[in-house]
Design a protein around this motif. Structure first.
Motif, mmCIF file in Angstrom:
data_model
loop_
_atom_site.group_PDB
_atom_site.id
_atom_site.type_symbol
_atom_site.label_atom_id
_atom_site.label_comp_id
_atom_site.label_asym_id
_atom_site.label_seq_id
_atom_site.Cartn_x
_atom_site.Cartn_y
_atom_site.Cartn_z
ATOM 1 N N UNK A 1 10.750 -7.784 7.624
ATOM 2 C CA UNK A 1 12.269 -7.598 7.790
ATOM 3 C C UNK A 1 12.731 -6.310 7.379
ATOM 4 N N UNK A 2 14.054 -5.882 7.873
ATOM 5 C CA UNK A 2 14.427 -4.548 7.443
ATOM 6 C C UNK A 2 14.568 -4.323 5.972
ATOM 7 N N UNK A 3 13.832 -3.416 5.401
ATOM 8 C CA UNK A 3 13.947 -2.839 4.052
ATOM 9 C C UNK A 3 13.871 -1.411 3.842
ATOM 10 N N UNK A 4 14.039 -0.653 3.042
ATOM 11 C CA UNK A 4 13.747 0.711 2.560
ATOM 12 C C UNK A 4 12.564 0.614 1.618
ATOM 13 N N UNK B 1 0.720 -1.186 0.035
ATOM 14 C CA UNK B 1 -0.011 -0.041 0.140
ATOM 15 C C UNK B 1 0.869 1.232 0.009
ATOM 16 N N UNK B 2 1.737 1.222 0.778
ATOM 17 C CA UNK B 2 2.882 2.468 0.727
ATOM 18 C C UNK B 2 3.446 2.699 -0.365
ATOM 19 N N UNK C 1 2.868 5.505 7.432
ATOM 20 C CA UNK C 1 3.613 6.739 7.284
ATOM 21 C C UNK C 1 5.151 6.562 7.640
ATOM 22 N N UNK C 2 5.187 5.609 8.502
ATOM 23 C CA UNK C 2 6.718 5.313 8.707
ATOM 24 C C UNK C 2 7.540 4.792 7.700
ATOM 25 N N UNK C 3 6.898 4.262 6.754
ATOM 26 C CA UNK C 3 7.568 3.496 5.611
ATOM 27 C C UNK C 3 7.966 4.616 4.564
ATOM 28 N N UNK C 4 7.294 5.626 4.569
ATOM 29 C CA UNK C 4 7.807 6.863 3.736
ATOM 30 C C UNK C 4 8.705 7.879 4.136
ATOM 31 N N UNK C 5 9.370 7.411 5.164
ATOM 32 C CA UNK C 5 10.424 8.141 5.732
ATOM 33 C C UNK C 5 11.850 7.746 5.270
ATOM 34 N N UNK C 6 12.695 8.568 5.056
ATOM 35 C CA UNK C 6 14.129 8.065 4.776
ATOM 36 C C UNK C 6 14.905 6.792 5.738
ATOM 37 N N UNK C 7 15.358 6.109 4.995
ATOM 38 C CA UNK C 7 15.979 5.111 5.861
ATOM 39 C C UNK C 7 15.256 3.699 5.750
ATOM 40 N N UNK C 8 15.660 2.616 6.344
ATOM 41 C CA UNK C 8 15.333 1.308 6.492
ATOM 42 C C UNK C 8 14.156 1.332 7.411
ATOM 43 N N UNK C 9 13.322 0.603 7.304
ATOM 44 C CA UNK C 9 12.012 0.286 8.123
ATOM 45 C C UNK C 9 11.927 -1.390 8.281
ATOM 46 N N UNK C 10 11.418 -1.727 9.736
ATOM 47 C CA UNK C 10 11.079 -3.030 9.781
ATOM 48 C C UNK C 10 10.205 -3.074 10.950
ATOM 49 N N UNK C 11 9.533 -4.190 11.299
ATOM 50 C CA UNK C 11 8.328 -4.137 11.923
ATOM 51 C C UNK C 11 7.814 -5.466 12.564
#
Length: 376
Positions: free
Chosen positions: A164-167, A95-96, A146-156
């Motif tokens: 897993x950690x991905x940008x 979705x993001x 909305x956190x996925x749209x920020x610069x840098x890797x995202x994980x949850x």
């Protein structure tokens, strides 16, 4: 007050039974109406996501329809009403990605409406056992996207999805993400939407006087919101029917024969998480179509927007008076030909819209600007 149209993609069985191309014709009728919105002063074209709902809505991929409309228009905003963001239906990362891409190809004209599905038919079809549990699924996803749209890797690591950690790419167009909305059908959802800084779609039946407490609940909450996204989208939209003609009697005669209550019957049949009024007919029993006198009374109290431009303006004013920000019309959930619908939109755009919508900039864009964000 701003105005929108709702592309629901209603495909009635009584058309399919006699025309094997009925579904295609209905799809293209929605396309014609969406494009016409751009030239008639209507600011928004909304499209839902629905699955498996025979007759009521054949629209499983709003991003397909909306991107097609955006490519053929210049000014109108296109919005999902809604994207189902429960993870079993649509993974939040997908979705993001889709929302950000739509934001780019429309150059900031995309509106991100969210929801959790409105029926057991849809929800159970995606292997979700409990309709009520979709509330918690939505709560989790809407805060993470909305956190996925920020610069840098995202994980949850969450209750309903993990990643897993991905940008996540692309990032949204400009310095902030598209305006965020949520479908509101029950009283508690209105205040919840406001407290989260989300615009609210008012998907509930009733007169302006009955909807007024719900709008007040939203406005009270949004005034002190803690937004889940980058900014507060103080915006509430309500949906009704509209038919505007120079000859008011012809408008009423046409409206009582356009089958608007057949669609209402389908809505109450399929969307079984929306509270039904007492005594509402059970499908396949149908809500009777109104008489001309009944329809005129409905216009007087603002329940529908039908008649000549003066009638329509008086009905719109009822919604202005209770604090609605956008009035959205559902012009293809009936049996009217596209040319009649578009002529009505053109007259409404010429005679009625200028009385109410005096700002060329979309309200949702103003919300973004108010928070200090610019596009591009």
């Amino acid at each position: 007050m701003e105005f929108g149209v709702f592309a629901q993609l209603f495909v009635p069985r009584y058309e399919r039974d006699v025309d094997p191309m009925a579904e295609h014709k209905r799809i293209m009728r929605n396309v014609e109406v969406g494009i016409a919105a751009d030239r008639t002063g209507i600011k928004y074209v909304w499209c839902p996501e629905h699955h498996f709902l025979d007759e009521y809505s054949h629209m499983p991929g709003p991003e397909v329809y909306l991107s097609f409309i955006a490519a053929q228009t210049e000014r109108v905003h296109v919005g999902s009403a809604i994207f189902n963001i429960t993870p079993k239906v649509n993974h939040p990362a997908r979705v993001a990605e889709t929302v950000a891409l739509l934001d780019h190809v429309t150059k900031g004209r995309f509106e991100f409406g969210t929801g959790r599905g409105s029926s057991t038919t849809e929800v159970y079809g995606f292997d979700i056992d409990d309709l009520d549990e979709t509330t918690a699924m939505w709560d989790e996803a809407v805060r993470e996207i909305p956190k996925m749209w920020k610069p840098g890797p995202y994980s949850y690591e969450g209750r309903y999805f993990r990643m897993p950690e991905r940008e996540v790419f692309p990032k949204p167009y400009g310095a902030a993400h598209p305006p965020m909305w949520v479908a509101a059908g029950s009283p508690g959802t209105f205040s919840k939407a406001g407290s989260m800084g989300l615009g609210a779609f008012c998907f509930t039946h009733g007169t302006p006087s009955k909807i007024e407490p719900l709008i007040k609940s939203y406005k009270d909450a949004v005034a002190d919101a803690t937004p889940v996204g980058d900014y507060v989208n103080d915006n509430i939209m309500v949906v009704t029917n509209m038919l505007c003609m120079e000859d008011r009697e012809k408008a009423f005669e046409t409206a009582v024969n356009m089958g608007m209550n057949y669609y209402t019957s389908l809505q109450m049949h399929w969307l079984d998480n929306i509270p039904k009024p007492d005594g509402f007919p059970q499908w396949p029993e149908l809500v009777p179509e109104p008489t001309i006198d009944q329809l005129k009374k409905a216009v007087e109290i603002g329940m529908v927007v039908v008649g000549d431009p003066d009638d329509c303006a008086k009905a719109v004013q009822r919604w202005v008076d209770i604090g609605a920000d956008q009035l959205c019309f559902s012009p293809t959930t009936n049996n009217l030909p596209a040319e009649v619908v578009i002529e009505s939109m053109e007259l409404f755009g010429k005679e009625v819209i200028p009385q109410f919508d005096k700002d060329p900039v979309h309200r949702s864009t103003r919300m973004r600007e108010k928070a200090g964000y610019t596009l591009g």
